[in-house]
Design a protein around this motif. Structure first.
Motif, PDB file in Angstrom:
ATOM      1  N   TRP A  89       0.823  -1.205   0.000  1.00 35.25           N
ATOM      2  CA  TRP A  89       0.000   0.000   0.000  1.00 35.25           C
ATOM      3  C   TRP A  89       0.860   1.259   0.000  1.00 35.25           C
ATOM      4  O   TRP A  89       0.487   2.273  -0.622  1.00 35.25           O
ATOM      5  CB  TRP A  89      -0.929   0.001   1.213  1.00 35.25           C
ATOM      6  CG  TRP A  89      -2.068  -0.957   1.106  1.00 35.25           C
ATOM      7  CD1 TRP A  89      -2.256  -2.115   1.807  1.00 35.25           C
ATOM      8  CD2 TRP A  89      -3.190  -0.851   0.223  1.00 35.25           C
ATOM      9  NE1 TRP A  89      -3.416  -2.737   1.423  1.00 35.25           N
ATOM     10  CE2 TRP A  89      -4.016  -1.985   0.457  1.00 35.25           C
ATOM     11  CE3 TRP A  89      -3.581   0.082  -0.729  1.00 35.25           C
ATOM     12  CZ2 TRP A  89      -5.199  -2.182  -0.242  1.00 35.25           C
ATOM     13  CZ3 TRP A  89      -4.761  -0.126  -1.426  1.00 35.25           C
ATOM     14  CH2 TRP A  89      -5.555  -1.242  -1.181  1.00 35.25           C
ATOM     15  N   GLN A  93       0.620   4.291  -2.758  1.00 35.07           N
ATOM     16  CA  GLN A  93       0.389   5.696  -2.432  1.00 35.07           C
ATOM     17  C   GLN A  93       1.546   6.566  -2.910  1.00 35.07           C
ATOM     18  O   GLN A  93       1.343   7.709  -3.334  1.00 35.07           O
ATOM     19  CB  GLN A  93       0.144   5.868  -0.932  1.00 35.07           C
ATOM     20  CG  GLN A  93       1.324   5.595  -0.021  1.00 35.07           C
ATOM     21  CD  GLN A  93       2.229   6.801   0.184  1.00 35.07           C
ATOM     22  OE1 GLN A  93       1.847   7.914  -0.121  1.00 35.07           O
ATOM     23  NE2 GLN A  93       3.434   6.555   0.680  1.00 35.07           N
ATOM     24  N   ALA A 267      -5.059   4.561   0.205  1.00 34.97           N
ATOM     25  CA  ALA A 267      -3.900   3.665   0.284  1.00 34.97           C
ATOM     26  C   ALA A 267      -3.102   3.912   1.554  1.00 34.97           C
ATOM     27  O   ALA A 267      -2.596   2.975   2.178  1.00 34.97           O
ATOM     28  CB  ALA A 267      -3.004   3.845  -0.953  1.00 34.97           C
ATOM     29  N   LYS A 270      -4.981   2.294   4.475  1.00 40.68           N
ATOM     30  CA  LYS A 270      -4.828   0.840   4.454  1.00 40.68           C
ATOM     31  C   LYS A 270      -3.413   0.433   4.882  1.00 40.68           C
ATOM     32  O   LYS A 270      -3.237  -0.581   5.576  1.00 40.68           O
ATOM     33  CB  LYS A 270      -5.127   0.297   3.057  1.00 40.68           C
ATOM     34  CG  LYS A 270      -6.569   0.472   2.615  1.00 40.68           C
ATOM     35  CD  LYS A 270      -7.528  -0.328   3.478  1.00 40.68           C
ATOM     36  CE  LYS A 270      -7.395  -1.823   3.248  1.00 40.68           C
ATOM     37  NZ  LYS A 270      -8.395  -2.597   4.039  1.00 40.68           N
ATOM     38  N   ALA A 271      -2.419   1.215   4.486  1.00 40.13           N
ATOM     39  CA  ALA A 271      -1.041   0.907   4.873  1.00 40.13           C
ATOM     40  C   ALA A 271      -0.866   1.001   6.384  1.00 40.13           C
ATOM     41  O   ALA A 271      -0.312   0.102   7.022  1.00 40.13           O
ATOM     42  CB  ALA A 271      -0.070   1.853   4.161  1.00 40.13           C
TER      43      ALA A 271
END
Length: 451
Positions: A89, A93, A267, A270-271
Motif C-alpha cells: 500500500w 500511495q 492507500a 490501508k497501509a
C-alpha cells in the motif's frame, strides 16, 4: 627403481580411492537458512567420471538476484508479517504522489512565469528561494513542537504527514488561479510539505525498527530506498504522460488530481491500518490493560491494532464532543509547581502507597496526575503509567482507590508484563512525549491514619 616406486604410488592411490567409495556434494543458494533452494548436485565415484545435475533455470536465478535488490536479506523470515501489506500500500500511495507531483509542479512553474517572455529569471529565483526558506523554517518549527511525540503516535503522524503533502500539492495546483496571492500560496504549500518531511522521516525510522526482526534495520531502509526509486521512476513516467494528455484542459487536470488524491488517502489508511506495532504507547497500553483486568489475558498486536484510533482528526472531534478515552484521564509528567496546599496534603496522606516508587499519583478533578522523580528510569515511567491507568479505572467506582490500585500493582503488575512479553511486546519503555518536568520530594512523620 623409480618406475617401481611410481607404480607402487599409483597402486596406493587406487587402493585409497577404492576405500573412499563415492561422494555427493549439493549446492544450495539463498540469502538465509530459511530461504535456501537446491541448485546443483555433484557425484563422483572411482569407477565413473564426475556427474552433475542442476536445478532451476538461469533466468530464475537472475530473477532472484534482481528481487534481492528490493527486499531485505532473508525475506520473508527477517521481517515482521505486516511488512508486505504495508509496503504494497505504501508503494501504491507513493506512485500516486509522484504522478500528482507532475501536475502540481507544472501548474506551479506556470504560475511563476516559466515560458512567458515577461517573466524574469531573478524574479522566479527569488520566489523559489522564498518558498524553500519557508519550508526550512516550517520544518524546524514542527520539530520543536511535535518532535518528541512522533515515536509514540507513529501511525497517526504517518497519516498526518501524507495529508499535509496532499495539502501542499493542492496549494501548488491552486497557485495559477490566484496570481495576486502567488507568494503566499507558494509559501503555505512549502510549509505544509515541510511538516510532511519531518513527520514522514521520523515515523519511517520507527517503522523500520519495528519491521527489523533480524537487527537488519539498515538493510530494510536500503531496500525501501530501492522500492521508492522504482516507484518514483514509474510515477514520473506516468505523470509526464498524464501532464501531456491534460495540458490545456483544466477540468481534466482537476479530475485527475482529485481522483489520485482520494486513492492516495485510501492507500495510506490501508497501509497504516495493516501495521501491528509491538511497542507500548498510551492508547495500546490502555487497551491491553483494560482487557487484562476484565479477562486475565492480553490481546495480540493484531487484535490491538484493530482497536486503535489512527485517524488524525478523530482526536480533535472527540475534544469538541468532550469524549475522553481511558488513557486521556492520565497525565504523565505533571508539573510540581502547580500543586496547591490541598494537593500537598492529599499527597502526604497517600504517600505510603508510593513509598518505594520513583513516582507518586494525585487524583484530582476526575484525572490522575503522575509526578516523576528526577532519578526515575524508563521502567519506572512505564510502571507509573500503568499504575495511573489502574487508579483512573478504580476512581470510577470509588472516590479514592489508592489502596486498591497499590494492591493491584503488587499482585498483578509483573504477571501483566510477563504476558505482554510472551505476546512479543517491547516492555523496556513507554513511548511517550518527552517528560520535561520531574520532581524530588521529602516528607516527615505524620500521625494521621490512612483510610
Amino acid at each position: 627403481m623409480d618406475s617401481s616406486r611410481s607404480r607402487s604410488a599409483a597402486a596406493t592411490e587406487a587402493a585409497e580411492a577404492e576405500a573412499a567409495g563415492w561422494v555427493t556434494v549439493e549446492e544450495w543458494a539463498g540469502s538465509s537458512a530459511a530461504a535456501l533452494s537446491r541448485t546443483a548436485v555433484l557425484t563422483a565415484s572411482p569407477s565413473s567420471s564426475l556427474a552433475s545435475r542442476r536445478f532451476g533455470s538461469r533466468w530464475g536465478r537472475v530473477g532472484g538476484r534482481l528481487l534481492g535488490a528490493f527486499v531485505p536479506e532473508g525475506f520473508p523470515g527477517s521481517v515482521t508479517p505486516d511488512y508486505v501489506p504495508f509496503q504494497m500500500w505504501d508503494t501504491l500511495q507513493g506512485l500516486s504522489t509522484y504522478i500528482r507531483a507532475m501536475l502540481s509542479t507544472q501548474a506551479l512553474l506556470g504560475a511563476i512565469g516559466v515560458g512567458e517572455k515577461s517573466a524574469t529569471v531573478i524574479g522566479a529565483t527569488f520566489q523559489w528561494f522564498l518558498r524553500d526558506l519557508t519550508g526550512m523554517l516550517g520544518g524546524i518549527l514542527f520539530t520543536f513542537y511535535q518532535g518528541s511525540n512522533l515515536d509514540s503516535n507513529a501511525k497517526m503522524w504517518r497519516l498526518v504527514a501524507d495529508f499535509m503533502n496532499d495539502l501542499g500539492m493542492l496549494m501548488d495546483l491552486l497557485s495559477p488561479l490566484f496570481p495576486s496571492s502567488l507568494i503566499v500560496i507558494m509559501c503555505l504549500g512549502s510549509l505544509s510539505r515541510s511538516f510532511t518531511g519531518v513527520a514522514s522521516g521520523a515515523t519511517r525510522a520507527a517503522l523500520t525498527q519495528h519491521f527489523a526482526l533480524a537487527n537488519n534495520a539498515a538493510d530494510i531502509s536500503a531496500k525501501e530506498g530501492s522500492q521508492e526509486t522504482l516507484a518514483t521512476m514509474l510515477g514520473m513516467g506516468l505523470g509526464m504522460l498524464l501532464a501531456h494528455v491534460t495540458r490545456g484542459h483544466a477540468f481534466g487536470v482537476w479530475v485527475s488530481f482529485l481522483s489520485l488524491t482520494i486513492f492516495h488517502m485510501y492507500a495510506n489508511y490501508k497501509a497504516v491500518q495493516s501495521l501491528s506495532l509491538t511497542t507500548l504507547n498510551y492508547e495500546r497500553s490502555s487497551i491491553m490493560l483494560q482487557y487484562f483486568m476484565d479477562n486475565g489475558e492480553v490481546l495480540t498486536p493484531q487484535q490491538v491494532s484493530k482497536q486503535e484510533h489512527i485517524l488524525p482528526f478523530w482526536s480533535s472531534w472527540r475534544k469538541l464532543l468532550r469524549i475522553k478515552l481511558p488513557h486521556e484521564h492520565v497525565h504523565l509528567g505533571a508539573k510540581a509547581s502547580r500543586l496547591t496546599h490541598p494537593d500537598l496534603l492529599q499527597i502526604a496522606k497517600t504517600r505510603p502507597y508510593y513509598r518505594n516508587e520513583n513516582y507518586f499519583l494525585l487524583d484530582k478533578g476526575g484525572s490522575v496526575h503522575i509526578f516523576i522523580h528526577k532519578q526515575a528510569a524508563a521502567t519506572d515511567i512505564l510502571m507509573s503509567f500503568i499504575h495511573g491507568l489502574v487508579l483512573a479505572h478504580l476512581m470510577q467506582k470509588s472516590k479514592s482507590g489508592h489502596a486498591e490500585a497499590r494492591q493491584w500493582i503488587d499482585e498483578k503488575y509483573n504477571t501483566f508484563i510477563s504476558k505482554l512479553q510472551v505476546e512479543g511486546y517491547s516492555t523496556e519503555r513507554l513511548l511517550s512525549h518527552s517528560i520535561v518536568w520531574r520532581a524530588h520530594w521529602v516528607h516527615g512523620p505524620s500521625e494521621e491514619k490512612l483510610e
